[in-house]
Design an enzyme around this catalytic site. Sequence first.
Site, PDB file in Angstrom:
ATOM      1  NE  ARG A 246      -4.067  -1.538  -0.276  1.00  0.00           N
ATOM      2  CZ  ARG A 246      -4.358  -2.080  -1.379  1.00  0.00           C
ATOM      3  NH1 ARG A 246      -3.387  -2.445  -1.862  1.00  0.00           N
ATOM      4  NH2 ARG A 246      -5.157  -3.200  -1.383  1.00  0.00           N
TER       5      ARG A 246
ATOM      6  CD  GLU B 115      -1.909   3.650  -6.263  1.00  0.00           C
ATOM      7  OE1 GLU B 115      -2.933   3.049  -6.558  1.00  0.00           O
ATOM      8  OE2 GLU B 115      -0.995   3.150  -5.564  1.00  0.00           O
TER       9      GLU B 115
ATOM     10  CG  HIS C 178      -2.090  -0.354  -7.404  1.00  0.00           C
ATOM     11  ND1 HIS C 178      -2.608   0.651  -6.255  1.00  0.00           N
ATOM     12  CD2 HIS C 178      -2.329  -1.525  -6.982  1.00  0.00           C
ATOM     13  CE1 HIS C 178      -3.293  -0.331  -5.320  1.00  0.00           C
ATOM     14  NE2 HIS C 178      -3.012  -1.516  -5.701  1.00  0.00           N
TER      15      HIS C 178
ATOM     16  CD1 TRP D 255      -2.931  -4.889  -9.052  1.00  0.00           C
ATOM     17  CD2 TRP D 255      -4.315  -6.420  -9.786  1.00  0.00           C
ATOM     18  NE1 TRP D 255      -3.909  -4.275  -9.634  1.00  0.00           N
ATOM     19  CE2 TRP D 255      -4.796  -5.014 -10.339  1.00  0.00           C
ATOM     20  CE3 TRP D 255      -5.343  -7.416 -10.160  1.00  0.00           C
ATOM     21  CZ2 TRP D 255      -5.966  -4.856 -11.087  1.00  0.00           C
ATOM     22  CZ3 TRP D 255      -6.295  -7.308 -11.007  1.00  0.00           C
ATOM     23  CH2 TRP D 255      -6.520  -5.945 -11.681  1.00  0.00           C
TER      24      TRP D 255
END
Length: 441
Positions: A266, A295, A315, A318
Site C-alpha cells: 500500500r 494514484e 499498481h 496484482w
Amino acid sequence: MGSSHLLNKGLPLGVRPPIMNGPMHPRPLVALLDGRDCTVEMPILKDVATVAFCDAQSTQEIHEKVLNEAVGALMYHTITLTREDLEKFKALRIIVRIGSGFDNIDIKSAGDLGIAVCNVPAASVEETADSTLCHILNLYRRTTWLHQALREGTRVQSVEQIREVASGAARIRGETLGIIGLGRVGQAVALRAKAFGFNVLFYDPYLSDGIERALGLQRVSTLQDLLFHSDCVTLHCGLNEHNHHLINDFTVKQMRQGAFLVNTARGGLVDEKALAQALKEGRIRGAALDVHESEPFSFSQGPLKDAPNLICTPHAAWYSEQASIEMREEAAREIRRAITGRIPDSLKNCVNKDHLTAATHWASMDPAVVHPELNGAAYSRYPPGVVSVAPTGIPAAVEGIVPSAMSLSHGLPPVAHPPHAPSPGQTVKPEADRDHTSDQL
C-alpha cells in the site's frame, strides 16, 4: 435530522431493509462502481440480479438510480468510499472489493450504516509475489537501467564500459531480505527469495509462533531489528492508522546504509518525501514501488519526480488475466451469497462483521420457479451471457444509469501521519485482515 437517518425511511441507523426478491419482486440492482466490463460477473448474477456498470472515479459520477436502488456494489481500488460517500447509497447492503485490500472503504462507517464489506483475500497472491521478486531482482541486477542505457544509445563494449553502466549490480546469494508482514503474499515472497539464495528475516507481531520453523525463516521481535539487519526490505502489510508512513525519515535512518526498499502493498506505508531524500543522499541505494501515496502515479509531480535509482509501476503487481478473472468470479459469488442468503452469516469474506449493527435475513430465491415477466425482466429472456438492448441503444441493464447524453455504441465490453515516528523496538499494529487477507491489490 442528519442524512444518515434519512437513508432507510425511518429505520434505525444501521438497519437497512432486506432485498426484496422472488416471483413478485423485480430483480435487485447490483452495480460495478469503477469499471465497465461486467462480462465475467453477468453469468454468475444474471438470474438473481440486474447488473450495471458506472465507470466512475467518485460518487459524484454515479447516477442517481444506482445511489437510490443498488443493493450490491462491486469495486476495484480506483474509487474511495468515505462515510459521506456511503450515506449517498439509499439501499446498499453489501460492497465487495474486487481484490484483497480495502483501505479505500470506511468499513466501520459501512458497518454502522448496515452495509457489509467483503474482499477477495486470496486474490493475486502469486502475481504479487512474482512482481515483488521481479522488483528485487531489478534492483540487484540493474536490468531496468541497463536496458534504459541501451535505449538511450549508450555504447557498451569494453569491460570498462560494462563496469560503468552496470555499476551497483550486486550478488544476491547471502544477502538478507527483510519482510514486513508474513501473510499470504509475504510467505510466497519468502519461499521465492530463499530459492534465490536470500537469508530471510520477517517481522510480524500478530502472527502465531511456529511459522518461522515451518518455513525455515528467521523471526525478529521488533521493526528496528529487521531494518538494521536487512540488505533489502519489502513491505507486505495492509494500511491503517497505526502504520501510515511506516517507512519515514526516522525508520529510514534505522535501515542499513545502502539498503534496497520494495513496496507492492500500500502506498501510504511509505513517506515518499523521506524516501526521495534518502535516495538522493544514497542512504537507500535503490527502491521499487508498485503503489504510491497518490494514484494514479506520475513522475511529473510529487516528491519522487527527481529521485534517482527508482523503479515505479502503476499498481499492477496484482494483475494477470487469470487472477483478474478469478477475483471477479469470487466477488460475484459473494454478491450472490448476500442476495440469496443472510448477511453476514452467508458471506465468506466479510471484513466488517464486528461493525455491523444488524444482520437481516433475505428470503432465498429459486430462479427455476420465477417467471421472467415477474422477475424484473421487462424484456424477454435471452441466452446466457446476452444482455438485451433498450430502444435507446443502451443495454437495458444500464438504461437510466448511464446519463442519456453519454453515447454508448457498444454493449457491456468483453490517515493522517502520527505526530511522532515509531521509537526503537516499538511494534507497529497492522490491520486485522492484512495481506493474509492482502492489494495488493
